[in-house]
Design a protein around this motif. Structure first.
Motif, mmCIF file in Angstrom:
data_model
loop_
_atom_site.group_PDB
_atom_site.id
_atom_site.type_symbol
_atom_site.label_atom_id
_atom_site.label_comp_id
_atom_site.label_asym_id
_atom_site.label_seq_id
_atom_site.Cartn_x
_atom_site.Cartn_y
_atom_site.Cartn_z
ATOM 1 N N ILE A 103 0.833 -1.201 0.000
ATOM 2 C CA ILE A 103 0.000 0.000 0.000
ATOM 3 C C ILE A 103 0.868 1.252 0.000
ATOM 4 O O ILE A 103 1.996 1.239 0.486
ATOM 5 C CB ILE A 103 -0.931 -0.039 1.244
ATOM 6 C CG1 ILE A 103 -2.058 0.979 1.158
ATOM 7 C CG2 ILE A 103 -0.140 0.142 2.522
ATOM 8 C CD1 ILE A 103 -3.134 0.774 2.232
ATOM 9 N N LEU A 104 0.318 2.312 -0.579
ATOM 10 C CA LEU A 104 0.944 3.627 -0.547
ATOM 11 C C LEU A 104 -0.090 4.617 -0.030
ATOM 12 O O LEU A 104 -1.228 4.649 -0.515
ATOM 13 C CB LEU A 104 1.434 4.034 -1.933
ATOM 14 C CG LEU A 104 2.473 3.075 -2.513
ATOM 15 C CD1 LEU A 104 1.907 2.351 -3.736
ATOM 16 C CD2 LEU A 104 3.763 3.789 -2.879
ATOM 17 N N VAL A 105 0.301 5.400 0.970
ATOM 18 C CA VAL A 105 -0.612 6.291 1.681
ATOM 19 C C VAL A 105 -0.055 7.704 1.658
ATOM 20 O O VAL A 105 1.160 7.905 1.823
ATOM 21 C CB VAL A 105 -0.800 5.834 3.148
ATOM 22 C CG1 VAL A 105 -1.828 6.698 3.862
ATOM 23 C CG2 VAL A 105 -1.208 4.367 3.201
ATOM 24 N N ASP A 106 -0.931 8.708 1.474
ATOM 25 C CA ASP A 106 -0.449 10.090 1.441
ATOM 26 C C ASP A 106 -0.496 10.716 2.838
ATOM 27 O O ASP A 106 -0.999 10.096 3.789
ATOM 28 C CB ASP A 106 -1.211 10.898 0.385
ATOM 29 C CG ASP A 106 -2.523 11.491 0.866
ATOM 30 O OD1 ASP A 106 -2.979 11.187 1.994
ATOM 31 O OD2 ASP A 106 -3.101 12.290 0.116
ATOM 32 N N PRO A 107 0.031 11.936 3.020
ATOM 33 C CA PRO A 107 0.139 12.520 4.357
ATOM 34 C C PRO A 107 -1.204 12.830 5.028
ATOM 35 O O PRO A 107 -1.230 13.123 6.228
ATOM 36 C CB PRO A 107 0.927 13.811 4.119
ATOM 37 C CG PRO A 107 1.660 13.591 2.846
ATOM 38 C CD PRO A 107 0.753 12.746 2.024
ATOM 39 N N TRP A 108 -2.287 12.776 4.284
ATOM 40 C CA TRP A 108 -3.623 13.000 4.843
ATOM 41 C C TRP A 108 -4.281 11.680 5.241
ATOM 42 O O TRP A 108 -5.409 11.648 5.708
ATOM 43 C CB TRP A 108 -4.484 13.760 3.845
ATOM 44 C CG TRP A 108 -5.610 14.536 4.459
ATOM 45 C CD1 TRP A 108 -6.946 14.294 4.312
ATOM 46 C CD2 TRP A 108 -5.506 15.678 5.306
ATOM 47 N NE1 TRP A 108 -7.680 15.225 5.009
ATOM 48 C CE2 TRP A 108 -6.824 16.090 5.636
ATOM 49 C CE3 TRP A 108 -4.429 16.414 5.827
ATOM 50 C CZ2 TRP A 108 -7.086 17.193 6.456
ATOM 51 C CZ3 TRP A 108 -4.703 17.510 6.637
ATOM 52 C CH2 TRP A 108 -6.005 17.878 6.949
ATOM 53 N N GLY A 109 -3.581 10.568 4.975
ATOM 54 C CA GLY A 109 -4.117 9.251 5.292
ATOM 55 C C GLY A 109 -4.893 8.613 4.167
ATOM 56 O O GLY A 109 -5.483 7.540 4.351
ATOM 57 N N ASP A 110 -4.904 9.247 3.000
ATOM 58 C CA ASP A 110 -5.626 8.688 1.857
ATOM 59 C C ASP A 110 -4.799 7.577 1.207
ATOM 60 O O ASP A 110 -3.585 7.730 1.003
ATOM 61 C CB ASP A 110 -5.922 9.766 0.814
ATOM 62 C CG ASP A 110 -6.913 10.803 1.311
ATOM 63 O OD1 ASP A 110 -7.734 10.461 2.190
ATOM 64 O OD2 ASP A 110 -6.849 11.954 0.845
ATOM 65 N N VAL A 111 -5.453 6.459 0.878
ATOM 66 C CA VAL A 111 -4.788 5.354 0.198
ATOM 67 C C VAL A 111 -4.661 5.693 -1.280
ATOM 68 O O VAL A 111 -5.665 5.910 -1.969
ATOM 69 C CB VAL A 111 -5.563 4.043 0.394
ATOM 70 C CG1 VAL A 111 -4.941 2.920 -0.433
ATOM 71 C CG2 VAL A 111 -5.596 3.658 1.871
ATOM 72 N N LEU A 112 -3.434 5.727 -1.781
ATOM 73 C CA LEU A 112 -3.183 6.063 -3.179
ATOM 74 C C LEU A 112 -3.222 4.846 -4.084
ATOM 75 O O LEU A 112 -3.639 4.937 -5.239
ATOM 76 C CB LEU A 112 -1.823 6.755 -3.307
ATOM 77 C CG LEU A 112 -1.642 8.042 -2.496
ATOM 78 C CD1 LEU A 112 -0.220 8.560 -2.667
ATOM 79 C CD2 LEU A 112 -2.657 9.097 -2.906
ATOM 80 N N ALA A 113 -2.755 3.715 -3.569
ATOM 81 C CA ALA A 113 -2.741 2.468 -4.349
ATOM 82 C C ALA A 113 -2.513 1.317 -3.390
ATOM 83 O O ALA A 113 -1.877 1.475 -2.350
ATOM 84 C CB ALA A 113 -1.644 2.501 -5.412
ATOM 85 N N GLU A 114 -3.052 0.142 -3.757
ATOM 86 C CA GLU A 114 -2.853 -1.039 -2.921
ATOM 87 C C GLU A 114 -3.090 -2.297 -3.750
ATOM 88 O O GLU A 114 -3.757 -2.268 -4.772
ATOM 89 C CB GLU A 114 -3.787 -1.025 -1.713
ATOM 90 C CG GLU A 114 -5.267 -0.997 -2.047
ATOM 91 C CD GLU A 114 -6.146 -0.882 -0.804
ATOM 92 O OE1 GLU A 114 -5.818 -1.508 0.212
ATOM 93 O OE2 GLU A 114 -7.163 -0.162 -0.872
ATOM 94 N N ARG A 115 -2.500 -3.384 -3.281
ATOM 95 C CA ARG A 115 -2.688 -4.696 -3.905
ATOM 96 C C ARG A 115 -3.032 -5.680 -2.809
ATOM 97 O O ARG A 115 -2.319 -5.787 -1.815
ATOM 98 C CB ARG A 115 -1.420 -5.141 -4.638
ATOM 99 C CG ARG A 115 -1.576 -6.496 -5.326
ATOM 100 C CD ARG A 115 -0.298 -6.945 -6.016
ATOM 101 N NE ARG A 115 -0.480 -8.226 -6.677
ATOM 102 C CZ ARG A 115 -0.920 -8.381 -7.918
ATOM 103 N NH1 ARG A 115 -1.214 -7.310 -8.635
ATOM 104 N NH2 ARG A 115 -1.069 -9.579 -8.454
#
Length: 281
Positions: free
Chosen positions: A238-250
């Motif tokens: 997973i990749l998460v941005d500084p606001w806690g939003d998930v940008l991508a995941e498998r």
């Protein structure tokens, strides 16, 4: 900066694991990834914990480290080599005994596009879990590290990203990540092999919390599936941005995911909610 997390279902065949890792890294690099993160135990998740001892390497030399160096140079990317078992130096005048004979460091190694190792982090927190059905104790084979480690990545976008290293069970110790935030970390990396049981309960929650509370990007590369030793890992790289939003995941199985990390987004989050400047402890 495009960041890719590699997900694997590593087993007891080291050459097979390396071949799969190289293929997935190559695909991510061809897609434009600048930083590629491999999961914990990418090179071996064996039949027994002690199998790590047989493939341990002295820091700075060995086929696993050469594989990472060659891959970084040939693909032209930054590579975080999940974890590699590195030998514990024997105490002076004490031959191969104690920790040096029976334990290894679980080490995350960082290679730049020239194939140079620019950072090493030895896992500090060693996992132990026993719910009556599953039992793990990494301290039987692993020696703990002692120091958090950051490195700087001068990106193609002109920004210099400050990146903090951690591994799997470290995720449960927020004080480590707050120390990284105090040191100016923009990105937190978490190569992992979370169990299915603990991953289902806490994986995404903990990763998003570390991103939110430190206003930093988080990239977590995972083991995800049923391994040839019968163990099942959670996955969800997973990749998460500084606001806690998930940008991508498998979810599961071998593959990779990538996302753009934006310095402008990072700055906007930290400007609109300057929580890091409001710390009193």
């Amino acid at each position: 900066m495009k960041v890719a997390t590699i997900q694997m279902v590593s087993g007891s065949d080291v050459p097979g694991n390396l071949a799969q890792a190289r293929r997935l890294m190559s695909e991510a690099a061809q897609d434009g990834a600048e930083l590629v993160v491999l999961p914990e135990y990418f090179c071996l998740l064996g039949q027994r914990d002690a199998d790590k001892l047989a493939i341990q390497e002295i820091y700075g030399s060995g086929p696993l480290q050469q594989f990472l160096a060659d891959s970084a140079r040939e693909l032209g990317v930054w590579i975080v080599g999940g974890t590699v078992p590195l030998s514990v130096p024997a105490p002076a005048g004490d031959g191969a005994s104690g920790d040096a004979a029976n334990r290894v460091f679980n080490s995350s190694l960082v290679y730049n596009p020239q194939g140079q190792c620019v950072a090493r982090y030895d896992k500090i927190h060693l996992f132990r879990f026993d719910n009556g059905q599953e039992s793990y104790d990494e301290s039987r084979v692993l020696a703990p590290g002692h120091e958090p480690v950051l490195f700087d990545l001068p990106s193609r976008d002109g920004h210099r990203w400050r990146i903090g290293l951690s591994i799997c069970y470290d995720l449960r110790f927020p004080e480590m990540y707050r120390a990284y935030a105090r040191a100016g970390a923009d990105v937190l990396l978490v190569p992992s092999a979370f169990t299915y049981t603990t991953g289902k309960a806490h994986w995404e929650l903990l990763l998003r919390a570390r991103a939110i509370e430190n206003l930093a990007y988080v990239a977590a590369a995972a083991q995800g599936g049923v391994h040839d030793n019968g163990r099942r890992t959670w996955g969800q790289s997973i990749l998460v941005d500084p606001w806690g939003d998930v940008l991508a995941e498998r979810a599961e199985n071998a593959g990779w995911v990538a996302a753009e990390f934006s310095f402008e987004r990072l700055t906007a989050c930290r400007t609109s909610l300057p929580a890091l400047a409001h710390r009193v402890l």
